[in-house]
Design an enzyme around this catalytic site. Structure first.
Site, PDB file in Angstrom:
ATOM      1  N   SER A   7      29.667  77.476  18.414  1.00  0.00           N
ATOM      2  CA  SER A   7      28.438  78.148  18.965  1.00  0.00           C
ATOM      3  C   SER A   7      27.315  77.323  19.322  1.00  0.00           C
ATOM      4  O   SER A   7      26.328  77.815  20.101  1.00  0.00           O
ATOM      5  CB  SER A   7      27.850  79.107  17.588  1.00  0.00           C
ATOM      6  OG  SER A   7      27.718  78.307  16.673  1.00  0.00           O
ATOM      7  N   TYR A  38      25.982  82.392  15.734  1.00  0.00           N
ATOM      8  CA  TYR A  38      26.938  83.326  15.710  1.00  0.00           C
ATOM      9  C   TYR A  38      27.036  84.130  14.297  1.00  0.00           C
ATOM     10  O   TYR A  38      27.209  85.124  14.163  1.00  0.00           O
ATOM     11  CB  TYR A  38      28.101  82.988  15.876  1.00  0.00           C
ATOM     12  CG  TYR A  38      28.766  82.556  17.563  1.00  0.00           C
ATOM     13  CD1 TYR A  38      27.558  82.634  18.645  1.00  0.00           C
ATOM     14  CD2 TYR A  38      29.719  82.262  17.979  1.00  0.00           C
ATOM     15  CE1 TYR A  38      28.017  82.439  19.886  1.00  0.00           C
ATOM     16  CE2 TYR A  38      30.394  81.970  19.322  1.00  0.00           C
ATOM     17  CZ  TYR A  38      29.443  82.016  20.008  1.00  0.00           C
ATOM     18  OH  TYR A  38      30.003  82.047  21.567  1.00  0.00           O
ATOM     19  N   GLY A  39      26.603  83.515  13.354  1.00  0.00           N
ATOM     20  CA  GLY A  39      26.760  83.391  12.057  1.00  0.00           C
ATOM     21  C   GLY A  39      26.244  84.865  11.413  1.00  0.00           C
ATOM     22  O   GLY A  39      26.834  85.229  10.517  1.00  0.00           O
ATOM     23  N   THR A  71      32.737  80.126  12.102  1.00  0.00           N
ATOM     24  CA  THR A  71      32.928  81.506  12.447  1.00  0.00           C
ATOM     25  C   THR A  71      33.829  82.021  13.372  1.00  0.00           C
ATOM     26  O   THR A  71      34.337  83.144  13.152  1.00  0.00           O
ATOM     27  CB  THR A  71      31.091  81.674  12.534  1.00  0.00           C
ATOM     28  OG1 THR A  71      30.228  80.878  11.504  1.00  0.00           O
ATOM     29  CG2 THR A  71      30.951  83.261  12.949  1.00  0.00           C
ATOM     30  N   GLU A 149      19.917  73.466  14.393  1.00  0.00           N
ATOM     31  CA  GLU A 149      20.036  73.497  16.165  1.00  0.00           C
ATOM     32  C   GLU A 149      18.737  72.793  16.678  1.00  0.00           C
ATOM     33  O   GLU A 149      18.742  72.409  17.801  1.00  0.00           O
ATOM     34  CB  GLU A 149      20.106  75.037  16.516  1.00  0.00           C
ATOM     35  CG  GLU A 149      21.352  75.431  16.570  1.00  0.00           C
ATOM     36  CD  GLU A 149      22.578  74.870  17.515  1.00  0.00           C
ATOM     37  OE1 GLU A 149      22.129  74.764  18.499  1.00  0.00           O
ATOM     38  OE2 GLU A 149      23.629  74.528  17.241  1.00  0.00           O
ATOM     39  N   THR A 181      30.550  74.359  10.577  1.00  0.00           N
ATOM     40  CA  THR A 181      30.403  73.062  11.194  1.00  0.00           C
ATOM     41  C   THR A 181      29.022  72.343  11.323  1.00  0.00           C
ATOM     42  O   THR A 181      28.911  71.286  11.875  1.00  0.00           O
ATOM     43  CB  THR A 181      31.277  73.121  12.665  1.00  0.00           C
ATOM     44  OG1 THR A 181      30.263  74.097  13.577  1.00  0.00           O
ATOM     45  CG2 THR A 181      32.698  73.297  12.661  1.00  0.00           C
ATOM     46  N   HIS A 182      28.162  72.948  11.535  1.00  0.00           N
ATOM     47  CA  HIS A 182      26.720  72.569  11.370  1.00  0.00           C
ATOM     48  C   HIS A 182      26.100  71.731  10.167  1.00  0.00           C
ATOM     49  O   HIS A 182      25.449  70.975  10.126  1.00  0.00           O
ATOM     50  CB  HIS A 182      25.722  73.680  11.609  1.00  0.00           C
ATOM     51  CG  HIS A 182      25.693  74.049  12.918  1.00  0.00           C
ATOM     52  ND1 HIS A 182      26.710  74.845  13.485  1.00  0.00           N
ATOM     53  CD2 HIS A 182      24.487  74.037  14.023  1.00  0.00           C
ATOM     54  CE1 HIS A 182      26.153  75.288  14.851  1.00  0.00           C
ATOM     55  NE2 HIS A 182      24.971  74.705  15.281  1.00  0.00           N
TER      56      HIS A 182
HETATM   57  N1  DGL Z   1      28.914  76.437  13.594  1.00  0.00           N
HETATM   58  C1  DGL Z   1      29.402  77.647  13.330  1.00  0.00           C
HETATM   59  C2  DGL Z   1      30.331  77.590  12.141  1.00  0.00           C
HETATM   60  O1  DGL Z   1      30.952  76.730  11.851  1.00  0.00           O
HETATM   61  C3  DGL Z   1      28.777  78.937  13.367  1.00  0.00           C
HETATM   62  C4  DGL Z   1      27.075  78.484  13.427  1.00  0.00           C
HETATM   63  C5  DGL Z   1      26.515  79.733  13.856  1.00  0.00           C
HETATM   64  O2  DGL Z   1      26.462  79.965  14.966  1.00  0.00           O
HETATM   65  O3  DGL Z   1      25.893  80.633  13.121  1.00  0.00           O
HETATM   66  O4  DGL Z   1      30.482  78.487  11.403  1.00  0.00           O
END
Ligand code: DGL
Length: 238
Positions: A7, A38-39, A71, A149, A181-182
């Site tokens: 994302s 996206y979360g 996600t 971000e 992954t963030h």
């Molecule tokens: N990096 C994503 C994950 O691993 C989602 C972060 C987001 O867009 O909320 O879940």
């Protein structure tokens, strides 16, 4: 060609693990940063955005797509693999992460993830298919991704957010899964706040599983572009 999808910038932490372990291949990275995070979105929208992203990657000559986003994996991988692109290779990050919990012999684990990943019981269900006696606590940290971000990985705000969520985990958890992954970007603060915990990074686990997959599939390995280059594509200019 191997394309990574996330994302936003989170999947770069997964890509880095692949580069460390498998440096000779070329990698391409697509971050849908225009629509991140996206979360906090509903399930159908996450699936739609992920489908659109993956379709774009297959149109850009992807042979393998790594869904480097928990996600997206949680909400879309089964649909993409089984219904939408049944003849294509799409790999996610949650199964390697769940396998590490089982292989590590852990009995009580915390998972820090996005709201939608927690809602989807992404790690709980994947672990409990194999062993439902492993205790899994999944906690959402919805405030983190917008900071990350923006390139904010440390400092008071990150510490406060992490402290407020980490204290929700039982004192006797043995490890914490970075279920977004963030979160590897804020790993040092997590380690500072809960120094006795093992940290499980599904990105690292995915790279290890992928290396072993390639060893078992020389026909696929032979097709992967070599050169050690990385190209990034973003949905919003950065
Ligand atoms: N990096 C994503 C994950 O691993 C989602 C972060 C987001 O867009 O909320 O879940």
């Amino acid at each position: 060609m191997i394309w990574f999808f996330d994302s936003g910038i989170g999947g770069l932490t997964v890509l880095q693990e692949f580069q460390k372990l498998l440096p000779k291949y070329d990698y391409l990275y697509f971050g849908d940063n225009a629509r991140c995070p996206y979360g906090n979105l509903d399930d159908a929208t996450i699936r739609q955005y992920t489908e659109e992203g993956v379709e774009f990657l297959f149109n850009e000559w992807a042979e393998i797509v790594i869904l480097a986003c928990n996600t997206a994996t949680a909400h879309a991988i089964r649909y993409l693999q089984q219904v939408r692109f049944p003849n294509r290779k799409i790999l996610g990050v949650t199964i390697p992460g769940a396998e590490r919990i089982i292989e590590g012999g852990y009995r009580k684990i915390g998972v820090l993830a996005t709201e939608s990943t927690v809602r989807n019981r992404a790690y709980k269900d994947r672990v409990h298919i194999i062993d439902d006696t492993i205790h899994i606590q999944e906690i959402a940290a919805p405030e983190l991704v917008p900071f990350i971000e923006q390139g904010i990985f440390k400092g008071e705000a990150i510490e406060q957010i992490l402290a407020s969520h980490l204290k929700k985990f039982d004192a006797d958890i043995e490890a914490i899964v970075l279920g977004c992954t963030h979160y590897p970007y804020v790993r040092s603060t997590i380690e500072q706040l809960r120094p006795t915990l093992d940290i499980i990074d599904p990105g690292f686990e995915s790279a290890k599983k992928f290396a072993s997959y390639l060893e078992r599939h020389p026909d696929i390995e032979a097709k992967i572009w070599r050169g050690g280059k990385v190209r990034e594509v973003w949905s919003k200019k950065i």
